[in-house]
Design a protein around this motif. Structure first.
Motif, mmCIF file in Angstrom:
data_model
loop_
_atom_site.group_PDB
_atom_site.id
_atom_site.type_symbol
_atom_site.label_atom_id
_atom_site.label_comp_id
_atom_site.label_asym_id
_atom_site.label_seq_id
_atom_site.Cartn_x
_atom_site.Cartn_y
_atom_site.Cartn_z
ATOM 1 N N VAL A 264 3.908 5.236 -7.050
ATOM 2 C CA VAL A 264 5.217 5.378 -6.412
ATOM 3 C C VAL A 264 5.077 6.154 -5.115
ATOM 4 C CG1 VAL A 264 7.485 6.412 -6.643
ATOM 5 C CG2 VAL A 264 6.457 5.267 -8.578
ATOM 6 N N GLN A 265 4.310 7.218 -5.210
ATOM 7 C CA GLN A 265 4.103 8.067 -4.038
ATOM 8 C C GLN A 265 3.456 7.269 -2.909
ATOM 9 O OE1 GLN A 265 2.017 11.600 -5.049
ATOM 10 N NE2 GLN A 265 1.810 12.303 -2.957
ATOM 11 N N ASN A 266 2.479 6.520 -3.279
ATOM 12 C CA ASN A 266 1.762 5.706 -2.293
ATOM 13 C C ASN A 266 2.698 4.702 -1.649
ATOM 14 O OD1 ASN A 266 -0.623 4.956 -0.970
ATOM 15 N ND2 ASN A 266 -0.896 3.228 -2.347
ATOM 16 N N LYS A 267 3.479 4.081 -2.470
ATOM 17 C CA LYS A 267 4.408 3.068 -1.958
ATOM 18 C C LYS A 267 5.386 3.689 -0.975
ATOM 19 C CE LYS A 267 7.565 -0.475 -3.650
ATOM 20 N NZ LYS A 267 8.399 -0.868 -4.792
ATOM 21 N N LYS A 268 5.892 4.833 -1.348
ATOM 22 C CA LYS A 268 6.866 5.482 -0.470
ATOM 23 C C LYS A 268 6.236 5.902 0.846
ATOM 24 C CE LYS A 268 10.489 7.508 -1.549
ATOM 25 N NZ LYS A 268 11.525 8.496 -1.896
ATOM 26 N N LEU A 269 5.023 6.383 0.745
ATOM 27 C CA LEU A 269 4.332 6.798 1.972
ATOM 28 C C LEU A 269 4.098 5.610 2.900
ATOM 29 C CD1 LEU A 269 1.803 9.381 0.540
ATOM 30 C CD2 LEU A 269 3.652 9.844 2.147
ATOM 31 N N ILE A 270 3.745 4.501 2.304
ATOM 32 C CA ILE A 270 3.533 3.296 3.109
ATOM 33 C C ILE A 270 4.838 2.881 3.772
ATOM 34 C CG2 ILE A 270 3.039 0.828 2.945
ATOM 35 C CD1 ILE A 270 0.952 1.570 0.800
ATOM 36 N N GLU A 271 5.888 2.932 2.989
ATOM 37 C CA GLU A 271 7.196 2.565 3.548
ATOM 38 C C GLU A 271 7.575 3.503 4.692
ATOM 39 O OE1 GLU A 271 9.128 0.768 -0.568
ATOM 40 O OE2 GLU A 271 9.926 2.600 0.316
ATOM 41 N N GLU A 272 7.319 4.763 4.461
ATOM 42 C CA GLU A 272 7.660 5.746 5.485
ATOM 43 C C GLU A 272 6.838 5.508 6.749
ATOM 44 O OE1 GLU A 272 7.789 9.644 3.916
ATOM 45 O OE2 GLU A 272 7.990 10.599 5.869
ATOM 46 N N LEU A 273 5.587 5.194 6.526
ATOM 47 C CA LEU A 273 4.718 4.902 7.665
ATOM 48 C C LEU A 273 5.234 3.703 8.453
ATOM 49 C CD1 LEU A 273 2.062 5.449 9.182
ATOM 50 C CD2 LEU A 273 0.940 3.921 7.571
ATOM 51 N N GLU A 274 5.634 2.696 7.733
ATOM 52 C CA GLU A 274 6.157 1.506 8.411
ATOM 53 C C GLU A 274 7.409 1.840 9.200
ATOM 54 O OE1 GLU A 274 4.757 -1.430 8.674
ATOM 55 O OE2 GLU A 274 3.052 -0.624 7.549
ATOM 56 N N THR A 275 8.247 2.647 8.597
ATOM 57 C CA THR A 275 9.476 3.050 9.281
ATOM 58 C C THR A 275 9.158 3.802 10.567
ATOM 59 O OG1 THR A 275 10.520 3.303 7.122
ATOM 60 C CG2 THR A 275 11.663 4.269 8.999
ATOM 61 N N LEU A 276 8.235 4.735 10.454
ATOM 62 C CA LEU A 276 7.848 5.513 11.632
ATOM 63 C C LEU A 276 7.211 4.630 12.701
ATOM 64 C CD1 LEU A 276 6.477 8.704 9.879
ATOM 65 C CD2 LEU A 276 8.552 8.507 11.250
ATOM 66 N N LYS A 277 6.439 3.675 12.230
ATOM 67 C CA LYS A 277 5.827 2.743 13.182
ATOM 68 C C LYS A 277 6.899 1.990 13.951
ATOM 69 C CE LYS A 277 1.358 1.419 11.209
ATOM 70 N NZ LYS A 277 0.703 0.331 10.461
#
Length: 285
Positions: A264-277
């Motif tokens: 879950v943590q990984n998924k959220k981090l990826i999502e956050e990264l995409e958002t920031l990108k």
DNA sequence: GCCAAAATACGTCAAAAGTG
DNA sequence: CACTTTTGACGTATTTTGGC
């Protein structure tokens, strides 16, 4: 095919899977199948088999995690629901990481062993040597529990057993509370109560408490004493093995829960990264 | 329902780890 | 260092599962 062969394969698989899971997580590899493969191998012990499913994740408060951490619900394959809070936090010593990483290379050893005759015997011994032991499950989890109050401490359950009548005991599976890097969550779920066999804590019928050691003279008495000691030792080890397996299961459960949380943590981090990108990248259109 | 395969549980042994 | 505890490995029994 012999049962033992299968057995060996299964146990080795489970052992390696645990390590591989960690490695793939650390490498940033694909870990989607972890929960599935685990649950496929590890069904409930009491014959109430469940259909293996992936850990289901539902984000209750889908904030970005800044300031007030969102609460994430993780549905474990076992049906347990886990509340995860505050995904982005400082790392914490993992349950999974044993002090010495032991990647077992049995195949490599087999290659170097040229003697085919004594292969079986030597192989067995070598395997034992190479599979140097990690700290006990009790120790691992108890160390973690000192890091966070939510981590379950593996303790003796004697008090529990002593209270139960010596016939058929109804055992309520203890609720586990785990502490993760993301905060505390409980692995609750409505665990059924099981009918378990009576603990064999009582001495076997043939076992009589010996007389004082000094009173043993005849060979027959000595033999009886030896037999008694052996039976006592076997009985103690029997109980110890049961307890060990219980701890091991608890440990594996803990690992599974942790994997689910980290996913879950990984998924959220990826999502956050995409958002920031998306925010940072200049519009090309 | 039968049967083989797979999964699980258990007892035992041996050796490492822990303890006093 | 002797003794105890813990746990991996192994063999076996039992239970569950899936194909027929």
């Amino acid at each position: 095919m012999s049962k033992c062969g299968r057995k060996k394969y299964f146990k080795t698989n489970l052992r390696q899977m645990t390590m591989e899971t960690v490695e793939s997580q650390q490498d940033g590899g694909v870990t989607n199948s972890v929960a599935e493969s685990k649950s496929a191998h590890m069904q409930t012990q009491t014959g109430q088999n469940s259909v293996p499913t992936l850990a289901q994740v539902s984000v209750a408060g889908s904030g970005t995690g800044r300031g007030s951490p969102a609460v994430t619900l993780v549905q474990l394959p076992s049906g347990q629901t886990v509340h995860v809070r505050g995904v982005i936090q400082t790392p914490q010593p993992s349950v999974i990481q044993s002090p010495q990483i032991q990647t077992v290379q049995v195949a490599t050893i087999a290659e170097t062993d040229e003697s085919a005759e004594s292969e079986d015997v030597i192989d067995s011994h070598k395997r034992r040597e190479i599979l140097s032991r990690r700290p006990s499950y009790r120790k691992i989890l108890n160390e973690l529990s000192s890091d966070g109050p939510g981590v379950p401490k593996i303790e003796e359950e004697k008090s529990e057993e002593e209270r139960t009548p010596p016939h058929i005991a109804t055992m309520a599976v203890p609720t586990s509370i785990y502490q993760t890097s993301t905060g505390q969550y409980t692995a609750t779920g409505d665990m059924p109560t099981y009918q378990i066999r009576a603990p064999t804590t009582a001495l076997p019928q043939g076992v009589v408490m010996a007389a004082s050691p000094g009173s043993l003279h005849s060979p027959q008495q000595l033999a009886e004493e030896a037999t008694r000691k052996r039976e006592l030792r076997l009985m103690k080890n029997r109980e110890a093995a049961k307890e060990c397996r219980r701890r091991k299961k608890e440990y594996v459960k803990c690992l599974e829960s942790r994997v689910a949380v980290l996913e879950v943590q990984n998924k959220k981090l990826i999502e956050e990264l995409e958002t920031l990108k998306d925010i940072c990248s200049p519009k090309t259109d």
